[in-house]
Motif scaffolding. Structure first.
Motif, short mmCIF file in Angstrom:
data_model
loop_
_atom_site.label_atom_id
_atom_site.label_comp_id
_atom_site.label_asym_id
_atom_site.label_seq_id
_atom_site.Cartn_x
_atom_site.Cartn_y
_atom_site.Cartn_z
N LEU A 245 3.44 21.16 0.58
CA LEU A 245 3.82 19.66 0.60
C LEU A 245 2.75 18.72 0.94
N GLN A 246 2.15 18.83 2.13
CA GLN A 246 0.88 18.15 2.59
C GLN A 246 -0.15 17.95 1.26
N TYR A 247 -0.39 19.45 0.98
CA TYR A 247 -1.54 19.16 -0.30
C TYR A 247 -0.99 18.49 -1.19
N GLN A 248 0.03 18.64 -1.86
CA GLN A 248 0.61 17.86 -2.97
C GLN A 248 0.30 16.22 -2.61
N LYS A 249 0.81 15.94 -1.43
CA LYS A 249 0.81 14.43 -0.99
C LYS A 249 -0.56 13.89 -0.94
N GLN A 250 -1.48 14.65 -0.47
CA GLN A 250 -3.08 14.22 -0.47
C GLN A 250 -3.50 14.13 -1.73
N LEU A 251 -3.23 15.11 -2.70
CA LEU A 251 -3.56 14.95 -4.14
C LEU A 251 -3.34 13.89 -4.48
N ARG A 252 -1.80 13.26 -4.50
CA ARG A 252 -1.40 12.27 -4.96
C ARG A 252 -2.13 10.88 -4.36
N LEU A 253 -2.36 10.87 -2.87
CA LEU A 253 -2.85 9.73 -2.53
C LEU A 253 -4.48 9.52 -2.98
N HIS A 254 -5.09 10.84 -3.05
CA HIS A 254 -6.65 10.57 -3.61
C HIS A 254 -6.65 10.33 -4.89
N GLU A 255 -5.65 10.77 -6.03
CA GLU A 255 -5.47 10.31 -7.14
C GLU A 255 -5.16 8.63 -7.56
N ALA A 256 -4.44 8.32 -6.51
CA ALA A 256 -3.96 6.92 -6.61
C ALA A 256 -5.23 5.94 -6.11
N GLN A 257 -5.96 6.45 -5.28
CA GLN A 257 -7.04 5.84 -4.92
C GLN A 257 -8.05 5.68 -5.86
N ARG A 258 -8.33 6.91 -6.70
CA ARG A 258 -9.26 6.75 -7.85
C ARG A 258 -8.59 5.71 -9.01
N LEU A 259 -7.41 5.57 -9.19
CA LEU A 259 -6.84 4.85 -10.04
C LEU A 259 -7.00 3.39 -9.96
N MET A 260 -6.97 3.08 -8.57
CA MET A 260 -7.20 1.80 -8.16
C MET A 260 -8.63 1.22 -8.16
N LEU A 261 -9.76 2.36 -7.74
CA LEU A 261 -10.91 1.84 -7.52
C LEU A 261 -11.52 2.01 -8.98
N VAL A 262 -11.25 3.09 -9.37
CA VAL A 262 -12.11 3.22 -10.82
C VAL A 262 -11.60 2.58 -11.92
N GLU A 263 -10.32 2.74 -12.29
CA GLU A 263 -9.61 2.11 -13.23
C GLU A 263 -9.12 0.81 -13.06
N LYS A 264 -8.90 0.34 -11.95
CA LYS A 264 -8.54 -1.01 -11.54
C LYS A 264 -7.19 -1.40 -11.72
N GLN A 265 -6.45 -0.13 -11.53
CA GLN A 265 -4.85 -0.25 -11.40
C GLN A 265 -4.47 -1.10 -10.53
N TYR A 266 -3.06 -1.66 -10.63
CA TYR A 266 -2.50 -2.32 -9.47
C TYR A 266 -1.82 -1.30 -8.40
N VAL A 267 -1.44 -1.83 -7.35
CA VAL A 267 -0.84 -0.72 -6.24
C VAL A 267 0.27 -0.01 -7.18
N SER A 268 1.24 -1.00 -7.53
CA SER A 268 2.67 -0.42 -7.87
C SER A 268 2.19 0.49 -8.93
N SER A 269 1.53 0.42 -10.10
CA SER A 269 1.37 1.17 -11.32
C SER A 269 0.78 2.40 -10.80
N ALA A 270 -0.32 2.38 -9.67
CA ALA A 270 -1.12 3.69 -9.15
C ALA A 270 0.02 4.62 -8.42
N ALA A 271 0.90 3.85 -7.86
CA ALA A 271 1.98 4.71 -7.17
C ALA A 271 2.88 5.40 -8.06
N LEU A 272 3.27 4.70 -9.17
CA LEU A 272 4.10 5.55 -10.09
C LEU A 272 3.52 6.40 -10.79
#
Length: 316
Positions: A245-272
């Motif tokens: 579960l911790q592994y999955q959570k960290q995968l999600r957080l790192h991918e959300a960071q990528r979406l915001m940093l590289v693809e310039k997504q908003y926080v809400s859209s990256a989270a979803l």
């Protein structure tokens, strides 16, 4: 001059040649993909720059500088002349302890081809030493001169793209063969040999990597890799230093960071996009893990860390 001195001199010469080839391709710090599939170039310019990231299973030659990596309570130090092998994709915190704009940290990384690794694990007999499986998922050792020479030839192909389709696969195969036959081969062998504990956990990690957005059912995942749930949980934690579960959570957080940093997504859209249903919960967990709110962290990262080609810690 002794044989050891000759080896060190040759390694220094190869590192210098590789640095001369790759630096012009990395005008800024970052993770730089290349025209050769699986070959990534890394540059960092600042001492004690801290990064949280996921690296794929890879064979990495450190060309210049020094770095410390922390996986849970395990610390690994590597520097120019070292070879770093990741056998399973795990999160790490990295500190670059010898890097400057004038002399940046440089490394060349080749993602492990699981087909090649499994093939050579079958075809190349082990050295005869019977040793138990280890829970280590990283190996750091002096690089084999022949492996570094192969990296130099692979990098040289970037200047002759017409040769890449014909020669790059041969050199990549050579690197895998030499690694499986060398002193770091055991780590690659145990993860890429069917039926071993390392291989079972590697398969589970690959599944999580592809399905991190989905709800996680430990019993179902354990069944997929033919392990009892309690055994699977224990071995997963031994190798990755995280619960599933911790592994999955960290995968999600790192991918959300990528979406915001590289693809310039908003926080809400990256989270979803990464599987969170509650944006407030996402923001809390993001700040707890990265130390900053999602929006503030993305702003800081854009100023200090350039990642071309849409590549971030989860994949590169």
């Amino acid at each position: 001059m002794t044989a050891t001195d000759t080896s060190r001199q040759r390694i220094a010469e190869l590192n210098r040649l590789i640095a001369e080839k790759i630096l012009p391709r990395m005008p800024e710090p970052g993770n730089w993909p290349t025209a050769i599939k699986g070959l990534m170039l890394y540059r960092r310019d600042w001492d004690y720059l801290s990064e949280n990231c996921f690296y794929p299973p890879a064979i990495t030659a450190v060309i210049q500088g020094q770095r410390n990596s922390f996986l849970g309570d395990r610390e690994y130090h590597y520097e120019e002349g070292d070879c770093l092998v990741h056998s399973v994709e795990v999160p790490s915190v990295n500190y670059f302890t010898k890097a400057s704009p004038e002399k940046p940290f440089l490394s060349v990384s080749l993602e492990v081809d699981r087909y090649l690794a499994a093939r050579f694990a079958r075809e190349i007999a082990p050295d005869g030493t019977i040793t138990p499986e280890t829970s280590e998922n990283i190996s750091v050792a002096d690089i084999d001169i022949d492996v570094l020479d192969a990296f130099a030839r692979l990098v040289a192909l970037l200047d002759k793209p017409e040769y890449i389709p014909h020669l790059a696969p041969l050199i990549i195969e050579e690197i895998h063969c030499r690694m499986l036959m060398g002193h770091q081969g055991k780590l690659l062998r145990q993860v890429n040999t069917a039926g071993t504990r390392g291989n079972q956990i590697a398969r589970a990690v690959s599944w999580l990597r592809e399905h991190y957005r989905d709800p996680l059912r430990i019993d179902d995942l354990a069944r997929q890799v033919n392990m009892a749930p309690s055994t699977f949980y224990r071995h997963f934690r031994e190798i990755t230093l995280l619960s599933p579960l911790q592994y999955q959570k960290q995968l999600r957080l790192h991918e959300a960071q990528r979406l915001m940093l590289v693809e310039k997504q908003y926080v809400s859209s990256a989270a979803l996009a990464v599987g969170y249903e509650n944006v407030k919960q996402f923001s809390r967990e993001y700040k707890r893990f990265f130390g900053e709110s999602p929006s503030r962290d993305a702003q800081k990262a854009r100023k200090t860390f350039f990642t071309p080609g849409g590549t971030t810690g989860i994949s590169g």
